[in-house]
Design an enzyme around this catalytic site. Sequence first.
Site, PDB file in Angstrom:
ATOM      1  N   CYS A   9       0.853  -1.202   0.000  1.00  0.00           N
ATOM      2  CA  CYS A   9       0.000   0.000   0.000  1.00  0.00           C
ATOM      3  C   CYS A   9       0.885   1.248   0.000  1.00  0.00           C
ATOM      4  CB  CYS A   9      -0.959  -0.045   1.191  1.00  0.00           C
ATOM      5  SG  CYS A   9      -2.199   1.260   1.188  1.00  0.00           S
ATOM      6  N   ASP A  29      -9.539  -4.077  -6.492  1.00  0.00           N
ATOM      7  CA  ASP A  29      -9.025  -3.072  -5.567  1.00  0.00           C
ATOM      8  C   ASP A  29      -9.789  -1.764  -5.774  1.00  0.00           C
ATOM      9  OD1 ASP A  29      -7.519  -1.179  -4.135  1.00  0.00           O
ATOM     10  OD2 ASP A  29      -5.668  -2.282  -4.479  1.00  0.00           O
ATOM     11  N   HIS A  78      -7.817  -4.875  -2.254  1.00  0.00           N
ATOM     12  CA  HIS A  78      -6.666  -4.178  -1.691  1.00  0.00           C
ATOM     13  C   HIS A  78      -6.156  -4.928  -0.455  1.00  0.00           C
ATOM     14  CE1 HIS A  78      -4.192  -0.559  -1.359  1.00  0.00           C
ATOM     15  NE2 HIS A  78      -4.344  -0.640  -0.055  1.00  0.00           N
TER      16      HIS A  78
END
Length: 209
Positions: free
Chosen positions: A96, A143, A176
Amino acid sequence: MANEERPCPCDIGDKFEYGGLGEEVEIEHFKAYICRPQSPQDRAVIVVQDIFGWDLPNTRFIVDLLAANGYIEANATLRYLKEHYNAKRFAVIGFCWGGTVTHHLMLTHPEIKAGVSLYGIIKDSDDRYALKNPTLFIFGENDSVIPHEQVTLLEQKLEEQCKVDYEVKVYPGQTHGFVHRRKEDINPDDKPYIEEARRRMIEWLNKYI
């Protein structure tokens, strides 16, 4: 780290019940987590955490997974790894926010010989594609933070401008944080993708450092 138009779902996924096999260390003004392989090695992987920080059990799990495959790794600096662990070959992976940092480091630090950016936010600018060394980008198809068109643009620009090996891998149906924020057994359909992404991450490091 968030896409300007899509806030990052930082509460997604699971918190592992995991204690860790390494140790905490003091590096100048900050703390880090480091784990060493059983046999001496001169290869080190810097792990750049997500928003939850270096002490998240999930991050320690990934660090220990890398150590089990023959790498020293730490949330640390190159100098510390050189001075304290005699490391000579370096790679970086990040999740991330850490994936974005990894992308940046692969553009600015030729000493880092391989990178793995996992669902790092994509920033489009002219200076984002001339990677110094081989880099693997991993994304999830579903995502909500990183739209598919951004991944497509990344692939297009890398093809046009990048002169080193790279790969952009998108995993079907994944969200994600799936590589380090999802338990393997949470959904049988997801397990093969989680395990393959972790394996591919290690294979990339083995290939280039």
